[in-house]
Design a protein around this motif. Structure first.
Motif, PDB file in Angstrom:
ATOM      1  N   GLY A  88       0.810  -1.211   0.000  1.00  0.00           N
ATOM      2  CA  GLY A  88       0.000   0.000   0.000  1.00  0.00           C
ATOM      3  C   GLY A  88       0.842   1.258   0.000  1.00  0.00           C
ATOM      4  N   THR A  89       1.910   1.261   0.798  1.00  0.00           N
ATOM      5  CA  THR A  89       2.754   2.446   0.850  1.00  0.00           C
ATOM      6  C   THR A  89       3.530   2.633  -0.449  1.00  0.00           C
ATOM      7  OG1 THR A  89       4.112   3.705   2.403  1.00  0.00           O
ATOM      8  CG2 THR A  89       4.932   1.535   1.796  1.00  0.00           C
ATOM      9  N   ALA A  90       3.726   1.545  -1.206  1.00  0.00           N
ATOM     10  CA  ALA A  90       4.373   1.616  -2.519  1.00  0.00           C
ATOM     11  C   ALA A  90       3.374   1.881  -3.636  1.00  0.00           C
ATOM     12  CB  ALA A  90       5.126   0.322  -2.807  1.00  0.00           C
ATOM     13  N   ARG A  91       2.083   2.011  -3.249  1.00  0.00           N
ATOM     14  CA  ARG A  91       0.991   2.310  -4.181  1.00  0.00           C
ATOM     15  C   ARG A  91       0.752   1.177  -5.178  1.00  0.00           C
ATOM     16  NH1 ARG A  91       0.636   5.143  -0.373  1.00  0.00           N
ATOM     17  NH2 ARG A  91       0.291   7.407  -0.378  1.00  0.00           N
ATOM     18  N   SER A  92       0.920  -0.056  -4.698  1.00  0.00           N
ATOM     19  CA  SER A  92       0.557  -1.208  -5.507  1.00  0.00           C
ATOM     20  C   SER A  92      -0.958  -1.396  -5.441  1.00  0.00           C
ATOM     21  CB  SER A  92       1.278  -2.455  -5.001  1.00  0.00           C
ATOM     22  OG  SER A  92       1.058  -3.559  -5.847  1.00  0.00           O
ATOM     23  N   CYS A 232      -4.912  -2.886   6.768  1.00  0.00           N
ATOM     24  CA  CYS A 232      -3.505  -2.463   6.761  1.00  0.00           C
ATOM     25  C   CYS A 232      -3.134  -1.839   5.423  1.00  0.00           C
ATOM     26  CB  CYS A 232      -2.604  -3.657   7.063  1.00  0.00           C
ATOM     27  SG  CYS A 232      -2.891  -4.404   8.684  1.00  0.00           S
ATOM     28  N   TYR A 233      -3.611  -2.447   4.359  1.00  0.00           N
ATOM     29  CA  TYR A 233      -3.347  -1.906   3.024  1.00  0.00           C
ATOM     30  C   TYR A 233      -3.982  -0.535   2.856  1.00  0.00           C
ATOM     31  CZ  TYR A 233      -3.924  -1.162  -1.979  1.00  0.00           C
ATOM     32  OH  TYR A 233      -3.941  -0.602  -3.227  1.00  0.00           O
ATOM     33  N   THR A 237      -2.350   3.314   2.222  1.00  0.00           N
ATOM     34  CA  THR A 237      -2.593   4.168   1.050  1.00  0.00           C
ATOM     35  C   THR A 237      -3.070   5.558   1.443  1.00  0.00           C
ATOM     36  OG1 THR A 237      -4.914   3.440   0.801  1.00  0.00           O
ATOM     37  CG2 THR A 237      -3.215   2.147  -0.337  1.00  0.00           C
ATOM     38  N   GLU A 238      -3.586   5.703   2.654  1.00  0.00           N
ATOM     39  CA  GLU A 238      -4.058   7.007   3.116  1.00  0.00           C
ATOM     40  C   GLU A 238      -2.935   7.882   3.663  1.00  0.00           C
ATOM     41  OE1 GLU A 238      -6.915   5.786   5.969  1.00  0.00           O
ATOM     42  OE2 GLU A 238      -8.395   5.134   4.464  1.00  0.00           O
ATOM     43  N   LYS A 239      -1.773   7.286   3.909  1.00  0.00           N
ATOM     44  CA  LYS A 239      -0.613   8.014   4.414  1.00  0.00           C
ATOM     45  C   LYS A 239       0.289   8.422   3.251  1.00  0.00           C
ATOM     46  CE  LYS A 239      -0.597   5.487   8.800  1.00  0.00           C
ATOM     47  NZ  LYS A 239       0.170   4.581   9.691  1.00  0.00           N
ATOM     48  N   PRO A 240       1.186   9.395   3.461  1.00  0.00           N
ATOM     49  CA  PRO A 240       2.117   9.763   2.388  1.00  0.00           C
ATOM     50  C   PRO A 240       2.898   8.557   1.886  1.00  0.00           C
ATOM     51  CG  PRO A 240       2.195  11.386   4.139  1.00  0.00           C
ATOM     52  CD  PRO A 240       1.344  10.258   4.649  1.00  0.00           C
ATOM     53  N   GLU A 241       3.136   8.514   0.612  1.00  0.00           N
ATOM     54  CA  GLU A 241       3.811   7.376  -0.010  1.00  0.00           C
ATOM     55  C   GLU A 241       5.163   7.104   0.643  1.00  0.00           C
ATOM     56  OE1 GLU A 241       5.148   5.949  -4.530  1.00  0.00           O
ATOM     57  OE2 GLU A 241       3.969   7.773  -4.201  1.00  0.00           O
ATOM     58  N   GLY A 242       5.410   5.856   0.951  1.00  0.00           N
ATOM     59  CA  GLY A 242       6.694   5.444   1.503  1.00  0.00           C
ATOM     60  C   GLY A 242       6.868   5.660   2.989  1.00  0.00           C
TER      61      GLY A 242
END
Length: 265
Positions: A88-92, A232-233, A237-242
């Motif tokens: 999610g943080t990698a925007r997959s 968790c995913y 995705t709602e947080k800044p990327e990475g």
């Protein structure tokens, strides 16, 4: 019949007893019309019918639902949820995130492997005992037994009292495999207090009492943790990327070759 002959017989043909669908007409699921005959099944019941080919009682279905619900933890620190959160943080995509999380759920220490080894042990132990053998002797010769102990500082598994209570309320806590699981716990904790039953032993022994084979249980537990992954995913995705579990360079302990100077010609 040789390998090439077997392959030749199956070219362009799928022989199946599981089912098929005819576009615009119908779909057959293990010999039943999916829409006409099975449309009132809930998803878990249909999933298990596909796995085992068996129908379960309402009490058994409640217990099987409980097994899935009681370990649905939306905690991104857990190994498989972490994978979904990192995706999610990698925007997959959610499909890739959850599929990857489910794949690593088969971990050999605290994932699918211990459960499969545990049900194999209980099935063999029950066969040994029902043939007149002694359980203590069987445990002694078995060596390492999966389903006991926990790879955390805590020796108790917080899920077990709830699951055992549910099994008791449903009248499903007196089966031979579950009784063996409890007796083995008594034997092992007499040697070491940390060797208490964990979720793998309780779920596999209860499922063995419901007629699951080793293969049935392995497939049943594939979505065991999946309900905890989407939260968790989505939160990632709602947080800044990475920003989910970022690791600074000075947080990496490097023990490889030292820094080298590169010179241009």
């Amino acid at each position: 019949m040789s390998g090439p002959e077997i392959l030749k017989q199956n070219v362009g043909t799928l022989r199946t007893k599981m089912g098929a669908f005819w576009a615009g007409s119908r779909a057959v699921f293990r010999g039943y019309d999916l829409h006409a005959d099975l449309r009132h099944m809930d998803w878990v019941e249909l999933y298990l019918f596909g796995v085992t080919g068996k129908r379960f009682t309402p009490e058994q279905m409640k217990l099987l639902h409980g097994i899935l619900v009681y370990t649905s933890y939306p905690d991104a620190r857990l190994w498989n949820n972490r994978v979904a959160a990192m995706a999610g943080t990698a925007r997959s995509t959610p499909g890739l995130a959850i599929s990857a999380g489910m794949a690593v759920s088969e971990a050999s220490i605290y994932g699918g492997y211990p459960g499969v080894r545990a049900i194999d042990f209980f099935l063999r132990a029950q066969q040994h005992v029902s043939s007149g053998g002694n359980l203590a002797d069987f445990v002694k010769q078995e060596g390492k037994i999966f389903g006991y102990g926990r790879p955390t500082p805590e020796t108790t598994d917080e899920r077990l009292p709830w699951l055992e209570r549910l099994a008791h309320e449903l009248g499903l806590d007196q089966g031979p495999h579950f009784r063996i699981a409890k007796e083995v716990e008594r034997m092992l904790t007499a040697r070491h207090a940390r060797l208490r039953m964990n979720y793998a032993a309780m779920t596999s022994s209860l499922c063995a009492d419901m007629g699951f084979t080793k293969a049935d249980f392995q497939v049943f537990r594939v979505p065991l943790f999946v309900a905890g992954m989407p939260p968790c995913y989505l939160e990632a995705t709602e947080k800044p990327e990475g920003t989910v579990f970022p690791v600074p360079c000075d947080g990496v302990k490097y023990e490889g070759p030292p820094v080298r100077q590169w010179r241009s010609e």
